[in-house]
Design an enzyme around this catalytic site. Sequence first.
Site, PDB file in Angstrom:
ATOM      1  N   GLU A  38      -5.689   9.483   9.433  1.00 55.44           N
ATOM      2  CA  GLU A  38      -4.278   9.550   9.872  1.00 55.44           C
ATOM      3  C   GLU A  38      -4.171  10.305  11.203  1.00 55.44           C
ATOM      4  O   GLU A  38      -3.319  10.013  12.028  1.00 55.44           O
ATOM      5  CB  GLU A  38      -3.432  10.260   8.819  1.00 55.44           C
ATOM      6  CG  GLU A  38      -3.456   9.554   7.479  1.00 55.44           C
ATOM      7  CD  GLU A  38      -2.196   8.773   7.180  1.00 55.44           C
ATOM      8  OE1 GLU A  38      -1.121   9.277   7.473  1.00 55.44           O
ATOM      9  OE2 GLU A  38      -2.325   7.649   6.656  1.00 55.44           O
ATOM     10  N   ASP A  40       0.858  -1.188   0.000  1.00 53.35           N
ATOM     11  CA  ASP A  40       0.000   0.000   0.000  1.00 53.35           C
ATOM     12  C   ASP A  40       0.895   1.238   0.000  1.00 53.35           C
ATOM     13  O   ASP A  40       2.097   1.151   0.258  1.00 53.35           O
ATOM     14  CB  ASP A  40      -0.889  -0.011   1.264  1.00 53.35           C
ATOM     15  CG  ASP A  40      -1.787   1.204   1.332  1.00 53.35           C
ATOM     16  OD1 ASP A  40      -2.365   1.585   0.298  1.00 53.35           O
ATOM     17  OD2 ASP A  40      -1.894   1.809   2.418  1.00 53.35           O
ATOM     18  N   SER A  41       0.267   2.379  -0.238  1.00 54.59           N
ATOM     19  CA  SER A  41       1.005   3.637  -0.190  1.00 54.59           C
ATOM     20  C   SER A  41       1.390   4.009   1.242  1.00 54.59           C
ATOM     21  O   SER A  41       2.202   4.907   1.441  1.00 54.59           O
ATOM     22  CB  SER A  41       0.147   4.758  -0.774  1.00 54.59           C
ATOM     23  OG  SER A  41      -1.076   4.860  -0.061  1.00 54.59           O
ATOM     24  N   CYS A  69      -3.724  -0.928  -2.045  1.00 52.66           N
ATOM     25  CA  CYS A  69      -3.969   0.491  -2.311  1.00 52.66           C
ATOM     26  C   CYS A  69      -4.929   0.654  -3.498  1.00 52.66           C
ATOM     27  O   CYS A  69      -4.657   0.143  -4.589  1.00 52.66           O
ATOM     28  CB  CYS A  69      -2.628   1.143  -2.628  1.00 52.66           C
ATOM     29  SG  CYS A  69      -2.728   2.883  -2.973  1.00 52.66           S
ATOM     30  N   HIS A  95      -8.164   3.734   3.738  1.00 53.44           N
ATOM     31  CA  HIS A  95      -8.415   4.323   5.056  1.00 53.44           C
ATOM     32  C   HIS A  95      -9.891   4.283   5.449  1.00 53.44           C
ATOM     33  O   HIS A  95     -10.212   4.330   6.634  1.00 53.44           O
ATOM     34  CB  HIS A  95      -7.981   5.792   5.067  1.00 53.44           C
ATOM     35  CG  HIS A  95      -6.515   6.000   5.015  1.00 53.44           C
ATOM     36  ND1 HIS A  95      -5.743   5.534   3.980  1.00 53.44           N
ATOM     37  CD2 HIS A  95      -5.670   6.627   5.877  1.00 53.44           C
ATOM     38  CE1 HIS A  95      -4.476   5.876   4.204  1.00 53.44           C
ATOM     39  NE2 HIS A  95      -4.416   6.540   5.347  1.00 53.44           N
ATOM     40  N   CYS A 108     -10.983   3.518  -0.799  1.00 51.41           N
ATOM     41  CA  CYS A 108      -9.676   3.963  -0.299  1.00 51.41           C
ATOM     42  C   CYS A 108      -9.397   3.154   0.965  1.00 51.41           C
ATOM     43  O   CYS A 108     -10.310   2.918   1.773  1.00 51.41           O
ATOM     44  CB  CYS A 108      -9.705   5.457   0.018  1.00 51.41           C
ATOM     45  SG  CYS A 108      -8.182   6.045   0.778  1.00 51.41           S
TER      46      CYS A 108
HETATM   47  N1  DGL Z   1      -3.798   3.669  -0.094  1.00 49.89           N
HETATM   48  C1  DGL Z   1      -4.371   4.852  -0.706  1.00 49.89           C
HETATM   49  C2  DGL Z   1      -5.668   4.449  -1.428  1.00 49.89           C
HETATM   50  O1  DGL Z   1      -6.305   3.462  -1.087  1.00 49.89           O
HETATM   51  C3  DGL Z   1      -4.562   5.884   0.376  1.00 49.89           C
HETATM   52  C4  DGL Z   1      -4.413   7.287  -0.007  1.00 49.89           C
HETATM   53  C5  DGL Z   1      -3.196   7.756  -0.820  1.00 49.89           C
HETATM   54  O2  DGL Z   1      -2.155   7.110  -0.890  1.00 49.89           O
HETATM   55  O3  DGL Z   1      -3.322   8.831  -1.399  1.00 49.89           O
HETATM   56  O4  DGL Z   1      -6.045   5.066  -2.368  1.00 49.89           O
END
Ligand code: DGL
Length: 267
Positions: free
Chosen positions: A152, A10-11, A73, A186, A184
């Site tokens: 966050e 993931d990011s 992600c 989160h 997303c």
């Molecule tokens: N993991 C990203 C997503 O699901 C979270 C937000 C991001 O990296 O901008 O899109």
Amino acid sequence: MDDRPIGVFDSGVGGLTVCAAVRDRLPGEHIIYFGDTGRFPYGTRSGETIIRYSLEIADYLVRRNVKMIVIACNTASAVALDTLRSRVPVPVMGVIGAGARAACGRMGGGAVGVIGTRATVASGSYVKAVQAVRPGTAVLQQHASLLVSLVEEGWTDDEVTRLAARRYIDGLYDAGVRTLILGCTHYPLLKGAIRAVYPDLDLVDIGVEIALEVQAVLREKNLENAGLSGTIELYASDVTDTMQRLKNLFFGDDGSVLRKLVISGAD
Ligand code: DGL
């Protein structure tokens, strides 16, 4: 039986929601998770950059001998899935298809709603994926960027978050959306806050859905590792307080340790 690990990336921290869902459904599997916290967020970056980052991470996971890669992600799934599938020698699963299939299976009539990052919304990937399953279905999208920061910040149960959710979702709700894809990583942490505002919205949690599909694919390809003794290795390109907090939230004292790992090419 195949005891090689599953790679999940993931990011940043959000993909831990997906990692936890995979662990809950498949307790016998070893999981290597990489969160690219040092280069977070992906949602505001160009497609070219998201693909480059995703390829670097996938290369690392392949070097770790994973049997499958799960792109937790949404942004990377939306933008980089096809490239990864064409370059990586193991099955690659993205969350977009799983979310879209689940929404189509659960919805009555009407429109499907999607909230995600700007990059996910701009890619139109959920629209294409839903319409591939149910042609002609109206898919209404809305970016909900601020919700990422609120998670966050740890404000998952907060009036500010409920107000922000209203600001993003009201338009979709008024247009008739009753099935909403939380597009997303989160957003599953905001299910309570969103339900408090819209009790009749059916929220599609992509972590739960991708875990079901991972299980089905492992079974079909005879790659499962049965039992209950799966391990979790957690890596992040920057070990932040938020990452540590969410790691504790999902994995507590289960022995999993969060380690810093900078993948070559990371800037
Ligand atoms: N993991 C990203 C997503 O699901 C979270 C937000 C991001 O990296 O901008 O899109």
